[in-house]
Motif scaffolding. Structure first.
Motif, PDB file in Angstrom:
ATOM      1  N   ARG A   1       0.827  -1.201   0.000  1.00 37.15           N
ATOM      2  CA  ARG A   1       0.000   0.000   0.000  1.00 37.15           C
ATOM      3  C   ARG A   1       0.871   1.263   0.000  1.00 37.15           C
ATOM      4  NH1 ARG A   1      -3.088  -0.758   4.555  1.00 37.15           N
ATOM      5  NH2 ARG A   1      -4.062  -2.454   3.426  1.00 37.15           N
TER       6      ARG A   1
ATOM      7  N   GLN B   1       2.163   1.911  -3.469  1.00 41.93           N
ATOM      8  CA  GLN B   1       1.112   2.470  -4.321  1.00 41.93           C
ATOM      9  C   GLN B   1       0.912   3.953  -4.024  1.00 41.93           C
ATOM     10  OE1 GLN B   1      -1.714  -0.856  -3.227  1.00 41.93           O
ATOM     11  NE2 GLN B   1      -2.296  -0.625  -5.363  1.00 41.93           N
ATOM     12  N   GLN B   2       0.888   4.311  -2.733  1.00 46.64           N
ATOM     13  CA  GLN B   2       0.696   5.709  -2.352  1.00 46.64           C
ATOM     14  C   GLN B   2       1.853   6.579  -2.847  1.00 46.64           C
ATOM     15  OE1 GLN B   2      -2.002   7.052  -0.978  1.00 46.64           O
ATOM     16  NE2 GLN B   2      -2.986   5.059  -1.020  1.00 46.64           N
TER      17      GLN B   2
ATOM     18  N   VAL C   1       0.261   3.127 -11.506  1.00 45.27           N
ATOM     19  CA  VAL C   1       0.190   1.749 -11.017  1.00 45.27           C
ATOM     20  C   VAL C   1      -1.045   1.085 -11.620  1.00 45.27           C
ATOM     21  CG1 VAL C   1       0.021   0.241  -9.019  1.00 45.27           C
ATOM     22  CG2 VAL C   1       1.375   2.339  -8.881  1.00 45.27           C
TER      23      VAL C   1
ATOM     24  N   ALA D   1      -1.472  -4.515  -8.755  1.00 46.38           N
ATOM     25  CA  ALA D   1      -0.686  -4.846  -7.570  1.00 46.38           C
ATOM     26  C   ALA D   1      -1.048  -6.257  -7.131  1.00 46.38           C
ATOM     27  CB  ALA D   1      -0.947  -3.842  -6.448  1.00 46.38           C
TER      28      ALA D   1
END
Length: 211
Positions: A15, A18-19, A29, A32
């Motif tokens: 996570r 991704q952030q 992205v 995932a």
């Protein structure tokens, strides 16, 4: 904008990655995954420009994914983001064409720097990580590699750069069969059976020669 697939079996880290990439404008992205098998499916389905993979994941490791992708027409540029990686794994990754190797302990900015450098067509292989592939006795590697002819050492260096037999043949103006014969002779002289071991020996040889 470059498309990216991420794969890591730690949800918080995944996570966070991704952030980090959502906060910049040059990466998107597109997928995932929390295990290697799902990551390979995403890469094949989405054909991203880049794939950021953990080395150790359930079902398939990052190195297994890279092996599976080798030779596929739309193989992304693979970057390994890992907590630990040993010298043999580094040699394996380089031999199979990894574009980047990054430790999770590095600052988050390093990942963006790595992604941008790889996206621009340059590899990101820190010297301190490549040197780990040279942990075995250097003198032994040096003696072994010096058994090879100049042409065989040239082919060894190209293999260590992750090139296929076909690409090496094109570079040298030789046939793929001729490169295969040279490779057979290299294996016989060094008493090895695969490209990973050859790459590890070559890295050790270079470290001994230049050290």
């Amino acid at each position: 904008m470059y498309s990216v697939v991420l794969a890591d079996d730690h949800p918080l880290l995944l996570r966070g990655l991704q952030q980090s990439l959502l906060a910049v404008s040059d990466f998107n992205v597109v997928g995932a995954a929390a295990n290697g098998r799902d990551a390979l499916s995403l890469i094949r389905d989405l054909t991203p420009d880049l794939a950021v993979l953990d080395v150790a994941m359930p079902q398939m490791s990052g190195l297994d994914i890279l092996r599976a992708l080798n030779g596929e027409r739309l193989c992304p540029k693979v970057i390994f983001l890992t907590a630990t990686i040993n010298g043999v794994q580094i040699a394996d990754a380089i031999t199979r064409g990894a574009w980047g190797i990054l430790l999770k302990e590095y600052a988050p900015e390093a990942l963006l720097d790595c992604l941008r450098q790889v996206a621009s067509g340059e590899k990101w292989l820190p010297a301190e990580l490549v040197a780990k592939a040279a942990e075995a006795p250097h003198a032994l590697a040096r003696n072994k590699i010096e058994l090879l002819t100049a042409r065989e050492r040239e082919i060894t260096a190209l293999i260590c750069g992750g090139l296929s037999n076909r690409t090496i043949a094109q570079k040298l103006g030789a046939s793929e069969g001729t490169v295969g014969i040279h490779l057979h002779n290299i294996y016989r002289k060094l008493e090895i059976t695969n490209r990973t071991t050859l790459a590890a020996l070559h890295i050790q040889y270079m470290a001994a020669r230049d050290g």
